[in-house]
Design a protein around this motif. Structure first.
Motif, PDB file in Angstrom:
ATOM      1  N   PRO A 146       0.812  -1.229   0.000  1.00 49.38           N
ATOM      2  CA  PRO A 146       0.000   0.000   0.000  1.00 49.38           C
ATOM      3  C   PRO A 146       0.843   1.275   0.000  1.00 49.38           C
ATOM      4  O   PRO A 146       0.306   2.359  -0.213  1.00 49.38           O
ATOM      5  N   GLU A 147       2.159   1.169   0.253  1.00 48.94           N
ATOM      6  CA  GLU A 147       2.999   2.367   0.335  1.00 48.94           C
ATOM      7  C   GLU A 147       3.326   2.927  -1.045  1.00 48.94           C
ATOM      8  O   GLU A 147       3.554   4.131  -1.202  1.00 48.94           O
ATOM      9  N   GLY A 148       3.432   2.042  -2.043  1.00 44.37           N
ATOM     10  CA  GLY A 148       3.783   2.496  -3.378  1.00 44.37           C
ATOM     11  C   GLY A 148       5.258   2.758  -3.571  1.00 44.37           C
ATOM     12  O   GLY A 148       5.702   3.143  -4.651  1.00 44.37           O
ATOM     13  N   THR A 149       6.063   2.556  -2.549  1.00 41.54           N
ATOM     14  CA  THR A 149       7.509   2.703  -2.641  1.00 41.54           C
ATOM     15  C   THR A 149       8.138   1.866  -1.539  1.00 41.54           C
ATOM     16  O   THR A 149       7.430   1.188  -0.774  1.00 41.54           O
ATOM     17  N   SER A 150       9.453   1.909  -1.444  1.00 41.67           N
ATOM     18  CA  SER A 150      10.152   1.040  -0.486  1.00 41.67           C
ATOM     19  C   SER A 150      10.879   1.866   0.572  1.00 41.67           C
ATOM     20  O   SER A 150      11.229   3.030   0.350  1.00 41.67           O
ATOM     21  N   TYR A 151      11.126   1.218   1.736  1.00 40.69           N
ATOM     22  CA  TYR A 151      11.780   1.873   2.869  1.00 40.69           C
ATOM     23  C   TYR A 151      12.787   0.913   3.493  1.00 40.69           C
ATOM     24  O   TYR A 151      12.754  -0.296   3.244  1.00 40.69           O
ATOM     25  N   TRP A 152      13.664   1.453   4.326  1.00 41.93           N
ATOM     26  CA  TRP A 152      14.507   0.603   5.160  1.00 41.93           C
ATOM     27  C   TRP A 152      13.653   0.021   6.287  1.00 41.93           C
ATOM     28  O   TRP A 152      12.648   0.617   6.684  1.00 41.93           O
ATOM     29  N   THR A 153      14.062  -1.113   6.806  1.00 42.82           N
ATOM     30  CA  THR A 153      13.273  -1.777   7.850  1.00 42.82           C
ATOM     31  C   THR A 153      12.975  -0.838   9.013  1.00 42.82           C
ATOM     32  O   THR A 153      11.857  -0.795   9.529  1.00 42.82           O
ATOM     33  N   GLU A 154      13.977  -0.039   9.433  1.00 39.62           N
ATOM     34  CA  GLU A 154      13.785   0.843  10.594  1.00 39.62           C
ATOM     35  C   GLU A 154      12.740   1.920  10.326  1.00 39.62           C
ATOM     36  O   GLU A 154      12.120   2.437  11.267  1.00 39.62           O
ATOM     37  N   ASP A 155      12.555   2.306   9.062  1.00 38.43           N
ATOM     38  CA  ASP A 155      11.622   3.380   8.715  1.00 38.43           C
ATOM     39  C   ASP A 155      10.280   2.858   8.231  1.00 38.43           C
ATOM     40  O   ASP A 155       9.376   3.645   7.918  1.00 38.43           O
ATOM     41  N   SER A 156      10.149   1.556   8.151  1.00 35.74           N
ATOM     42  CA  SER A 156       8.949   0.954   7.573  1.00 35.74           C
ATOM     43  C   SER A 156       7.857   0.818   8.646  1.00 35.74           C
ATOM     44  O   SER A 156       8.159   0.557   9.812  1.00 35.74           O
ATOM     45  N   PRO A 157       6.579   0.979   8.255  1.00 37.35           N
ATOM     46  CA  PRO A 157       6.074   1.253   6.904  1.00 37.35           C
ATOM     47  C   PRO A 157       5.945   2.747   6.639  1.00 37.35           C
ATOM     48  O   PRO A 157       5.908   3.562   7.556  1.00 37.35           O
ATOM     49  N   GLY A 158       5.844   3.092   5.337  1.00 35.94           N
ATOM     50  CA  GLY A 158       5.556   4.465   4.961  1.00 35.94           C
ATOM     51  C   GLY A 158       4.058   4.706   4.954  1.00 35.94           C
ATOM     52  O   GLY A 158       3.260   3.863   5.386  1.00 35.94           O
ATOM     53  N   PHE A 195      -8.634   5.986   8.714  1.00 36.27           N
ATOM     54  CA  PHE A 195      -8.481   4.525   8.584  1.00 36.27           C
ATOM     55  C   PHE A 195      -7.066   4.170   8.131  1.00 36.27           C
ATOM     56  O   PHE A 195      -6.418   3.280   8.702  1.00 36.27           O
ATOM     57  N   LEU A 196      -6.568   4.852   7.100  1.00 38.54           N
ATOM     58  CA  LEU A 196      -5.221   4.566   6.599  1.00 38.54           C
ATOM     59  C   LEU A 196      -4.171   4.838   7.674  1.00 38.54           C
ATOM     60  O   LEU A 196      -3.178   4.102   7.791  1.00 38.54           O
ATOM     61  N   THR A 197      -4.388   5.875   8.462  1.00 36.06           N
ATOM     62  CA  THR A 197      -3.446   6.174   9.550  1.00 36.06           C
ATOM     63  C   THR A 197      -3.442   5.053  10.580  1.00 36.06           C
ATOM     64  O   THR A 197      -2.379   4.622  11.051  1.00 36.06           O
ATOM     65  N   ARG A 198      -4.656   4.575  10.951  1.00 35.10           N
ATOM     66  CA  ARG A 198      -4.741   3.494  11.942  1.00 35.10           C
ATOM     67  C   ARG A 198      -4.081   2.210  11.417  1.00 35.10           C
ATOM     68  O   ARG A 198      -3.375   1.523  12.156  1.00 35.10           O
ATOM     69  N   VAL A 199      -4.331   1.901  10.156  1.00 35.70           N
ATOM     70  CA  VAL A 199      -3.747   0.684   9.584  1.00 35.70           C
ATOM     71  C   VAL A 199      -2.222   0.786   9.569  1.00 35.70           C
ATOM     72  O   VAL A 199      -1.515  -0.165   9.903  1.00 35.70           O
ATOM     73  N   ARG A 200      -1.723   1.957   9.189  1.00 34.65           N
ATOM     74  CA  ARG A 200      -0.266   2.130   9.168  1.00 34.65           C
ATOM     75  C   ARG A 200       0.314   2.003  10.575  1.00 34.65           C
ATOM     76  O   ARG A 200       1.360   1.385  10.773  1.00 34.65           O
ATOM     77  N   GLU A 201      -0.360   2.602  11.562  1.00 31.48           N
ATOM     78  CA  GLU A 201       0.140   2.506  12.943  1.00 31.48           C
ATOM     79  C   GLU A 201       0.152   1.055  13.413  1.00 31.48           C
ATOM     80  O   GLU A 201       1.101   0.614  14.075  1.00 31.48           O
ATOM     81  N   ALA A 202      -0.895   0.313  13.089  1.00 32.60           N
ATOM     82  CA  ALA A 202      -0.922  -1.110  13.454  1.00 32.60           C
ATOM     83  C   ALA A 202       0.198  -1.863  12.750  1.00 32.60           C
ATOM     84  O   ALA A 202       0.864  -2.725  13.340  1.00 32.60           O
ATOM     85  N   PHE A 203       0.425  -1.516  11.483  1.00 39.19           N
ATOM     86  CA  PHE A 203       1.465  -2.197  10.720  1.00 39.19           C
ATOM     87  C   PHE A 203       2.855  -1.910  11.290  1.00 39.19           C
ATOM     88  O   PHE A 203       3.753  -2.750  11.220  1.00 39.19           O
ATOM     89  N   ALA A 204       3.039  -0.724  11.843  1.00 38.87           N
ATOM     90  CA  ALA A 204       4.327  -0.407  12.462  1.00 38.87           C
ATOM     91  C   ALA A 204       4.616  -1.373  13.610  1.00 38.87           C
ATOM     92  O   ALA A 204       5.759  -1.824  13.791  1.00 38.87           O
ATOM     93  N   TYR A 205       3.581  -1.711  14.388  1.00 39.74           N
ATOM     94  CA  TYR A 205       3.760  -2.708  15.451  1.00 39.74           C
ATOM     95  C   TYR A 205       4.039  -4.086  14.851  1.00 39.74           C
ATOM     96  O   TYR A 205       4.834  -4.859  15.389  1.00 39.74           O
ATOM     97  N   TYR A 206       3.390  -4.381  13.727  1.00 39.14           N
ATOM     98  CA  TYR A 206       3.623  -5.665  13.073  1.00 39.14           C
ATOM     99  C   TYR A 206       5.090  -5.789  12.631  1.00 39.14           C
ATOM    100  O   TYR A 206       5.709  -6.855  12.760  1.00 39.14           O
ATOM    101  N   VAL A 207       5.629  -4.686  12.107  1.00 35.98           N
ATOM    102  CA  VAL A 207       7.031  -4.707  11.654  1.00 35.98           C
ATOM    103  C   VAL A 207       7.959  -4.921  12.842  1.00 35.98           C
ATOM    104  O   VAL A 207       8.953  -5.660  12.756  1.00 35.98           O
ATOM    105  N   GLU A 208       7.644  -4.303  13.969  1.00 38.00           N
ATOM    106  CA  GLU A 208       8.458  -4.532  15.171  1.00 38.00           C
ATOM    107  C   GLU A 208       8.386  -6.003  15.585  1.00 38.00           C
ATOM    108  O   GLU A 208       9.385  -6.589  16.018  1.00 38.00           O
TER     109      GLU A 208
END
Length: 665
Positions: free
Chosen positions: A566-578, A640-653
């Motif tokens: 959903p980001e449309g681009t790539s990030y480093w693991t520490e900065d993910s997700p966008g 909604f997109l903000t909440r999903v991204r915040e949840a995904f940040a925990y998933y990446v951790e």
């Protein structure tokens, strides 16, 4: 007599009384050769590669050991010691009699300085005193070795038992390989090459043969069971567990017949310094120290030769530890090997092929030649070449795995772009998934949460997209995205028998490799800010969006999984997700029946694969209609997109934690 020399006599006498069975040695005679010194902090006691003319016994103070890993670079810290009577310059007892590290005083120090030439004359006249003194040196060297190994562990990536599925697959088992006769093995062993034939027979008479199956422990660290263990066939791993830690970490492996893999109960070595485990079915010859003790007492010269050889063995372990430390601490395997070979260059023939190794390691194009060279050198008739080749293979084990991974990527790309024109994209995707499963089989990876995968296909799988490490760039400058291929090949294809359709960006006009690859796979291409700029009207943009919804929806209705970021681009693991874009969620909400959104968080695919563990964690799926009743409400969609991204940040951790520990939160 100087106070420092008197302290040394008292120390040596006490140490001898503890372990020497009450034998009296002329420590005063040795102390008379010593010159007391006081050195200020920063004073250099020894300089790497200079002739080792003197031995220093540091009675008080702390010294630093430093290594120069390449000409022109500054020295790096590889250890320190503050123990009383730390020996410095003891490599002068061994060929080529040069200092192996630069040693300088970290604090003000008191030391005794002894000439190696004078010590050699004294040992020739009194070998019992020489053996006793070298035992003192050996004991302190073992302490330094333990400190070096603890430093290695601090920079190790995974404990011994992590990712056992990667352990040397494909190597031939050796259970049916007869071990060589004992005398034949001893004559070809680097450790025993200094002993006379009669002395070898003495050792051979004290041998018992032991057989171990793959995975079986041979010796435990700290074991006081006496014995000198010599490898006859197979391969063993040396593992080390520093004090206070629960898990052991791999140091190196040994497979050269004649290698001493463990010892205890000889000279001052009271217990085994490492754990030894069979990596392949193997046979070892154990020399019982009790059966040779009488001969050692009768022949002080033999005792001196044996202790000197034990010192040579520890020197080899220290040399290996320095190389492994440089490799793991600085991720510079080539520099570690160059440094290792520099320390041995005066003992190697100028015609030795192993001198070519650092140069062959400089390029992807010659790495295969480097590994082929080492495969030949481990069977060299020269003991030093064999030993160095084995150690280099250990140092390069992860690099070789990484090279095999890179070669697998190259083969996958070639197979895709040269697939016959009549082969349908679905079959090409299957070919691609099969190639990536083989490639990722060489990578440390862990997957968790497969229980959350829907029972049937036809859903949208979203993941946080990571950058690619430049090391994996193909010769045509194309980088295969590792995280998306991992999701396709290692998760979806394994579960559903199909790797799914991915949403990829349109290639730029100059990206011929990118375009040829994705066109052949039949994935859905969309324009992003990383594509060539597209001049179009709002009506054309809406038409393009509708076309995407129609194409993607058709695949989903046909039971094909859709994979996108959903980001449309790539990030480093520490900065993910966008920041997330709404396309995937609007697509899901527009369909009947509505597909599940399955989140997959990935970590570490942006690292060099030889120095990381890649992780993917599958989280519970959800339907957009359950959490976003009206996707056309822009404010609600934004929240909604903000909440999903915040949840995904925990998933990446969670994924990063999974990579570190092998266990999710």
């Amino acid at each position: 007599m100087d106070a420092t020399r008197e302290e040394f006599i008292a120390h040596a006498s006490a140490a001898t009384a503890r372990v020497g069975g009450g034998r009296a040695l002329a420590w005063e005679r040795l102390a008379e050769l010593a010159e007391a010194q006081r050195c200020e902090a920063g004073h250099v006691l020894a300089r790497q590669f200079a002739p080792a003319s003197h031995l220093f016994l540091v009675a008080e103070g702390t010294v630093h050991f430093r290594n120069r890993i390449e000409e022109g670079n500054e020295d790096i810290d590889v250890g320190q010691s503050g123990a009383a009577w730390t020996p410095v310059g003891w490599s002068g007892f061994l060929e080529p009699r040069r200092y192996s590290t630069t040693v300088l005083c970290k604090t003000d120090c008191r030391a005794l300085r002894l000439s190696h030439r004078a010590l050699a004359a004294l040992f020739a006249a009194d070998p019992a005193l020489g053996a006793g003194f070298l035992e003192l040196v050996l004991r302190r060297c073992l302490d330094v070795l333990a400190e070096r190994r603890a430093r290695i562990v601090r920079h190790s990536r995974t404990p011994v038992n992590f990712g056992q599925a990667l352990d040397a697959k494909g190597e031939e088992e050796t259970y049916n390989r007869a071990p060589p006769p004992v005398m034949e093995l001893f004559r070809s062993s680097a450790f025993f090459e200094v002993f006379e034939e009669s002395q070898l027979r003495l050792f051979a008479e004290a041998v018992e043969s032991r057989y171990f199956c793959r995975g079986e422990p041979i010796v435990e660290q700290g074991s006081r069971d006496s014995g000198l263990w010599v490898l006859a066939t197979g391969r063993v791993a040396l593992n080390y567990r520093p004090a206070g830690m629960k898990e052991a970490f791999a140091l190196r492996t040994l497979s050269n017949p004649g290698s001493v893999v463990a010892l205890a109960g000889i000279a001052c070595i009271e217990s085994s310094q490492t754990s030894v485990q069979a990596m392949r079915d193997c046979t070892l010859y154990r020399i019982d120290p009790a059966r040779i003790q009488a001969a050692l007492e009768r022949s002080p010269r033999l005792a001196l030769s044996l202790v000197r050889r034990l010192l040579w063995l520890v020197a080899g372990h220290l040399r290996a530890a320095r190389a492994v430390f440089i490799s793991r601490r600085f991720a510079q395997e080539r520099l570690a090997i160059r440094n290792l070979l520099e320390q041995s260059c005066t003992q190697l023939s100028v015609n030795s092929l192993i001198h070519r190794l650092p140069h062959l390691l400089d390029s992807h194009l010659t790495l295969g030649d480097a590994f082929a060279l080492l495969d030949r050198m481990v069977d060299s008739p020269d003991a030093l070449e064999r030993s160095l080749a084995q150690l280099c293979q250990d140092l390069l084990g992860e690099v070789k795995r990484e090279h095999e991974f890179f070669e697998a990527l190259r083969q996958v790309y070639h197979a895709v772009v040269t697939a016959p024109p009549e082969m349908p994209p679905r079959d090409v995707r299957k070919l691609c998934a099969r190639g990536f499963r083989a490639a990722f089989g060489r990578v440390r990876h862990v997957i968790e949460g497969e229980r959350h995968l829907p029972a049937t296909p036809g859903h949208i799988f979203i993941f946080n997209h990571l950058k690619n490490h430049e090391y994996n760039t193909l010769p045509n400058n194309f980088q295969l995205t590792l995280d998306s291929h991992f999701v396709s090949a290692m998760i979806l294809d394994r579960r559903y028998g199909d790797s799914g359709i991915r949403v990829v960006r349109h290639s730029r006009g100059t990206e011929y490799g990118h375009q040829a690859y994705y066109d052949r796979l039949g994935h859905i291409a969309v324009y992003t800010h990383e594509s060539d700029r597209l001049e179009e009207t709002e009506q054309q943009r809406q038409s393009r969006r509708s076309e995407f919804f129609e194409t993607a929806g058709r695949y989903l209705r046909d039971g094909t999984n859709l994979i996108l970021s959903p980001e449309g681009t790539s990030y480093w693991t520490e900065d993910s997700p966008g920041a997330f874009k709404p396309g995937a969620f609007r697509l899901a909400a527009s369909m009947q029946p509505e597909p599940w959104i399955v989140p997959i968080a990935v970590a570490n695919f942006d690292r060099r694969i030889h120095s990381t563990v890649c992780a993917a964690i599958i989280k519970p799926p959800f339907k957009v209609s359950q959490v976003l009743p009206d996707p056309d409400d822009r404010e609600r969609l934004k929240r909604f997109l903000t909440r999903v991204r915040e949840a995904f940040a925990y998933y990446v951790e969670d994924a990063r934690r999974l990579a570190r520990t092998g266990r999710p939160a």
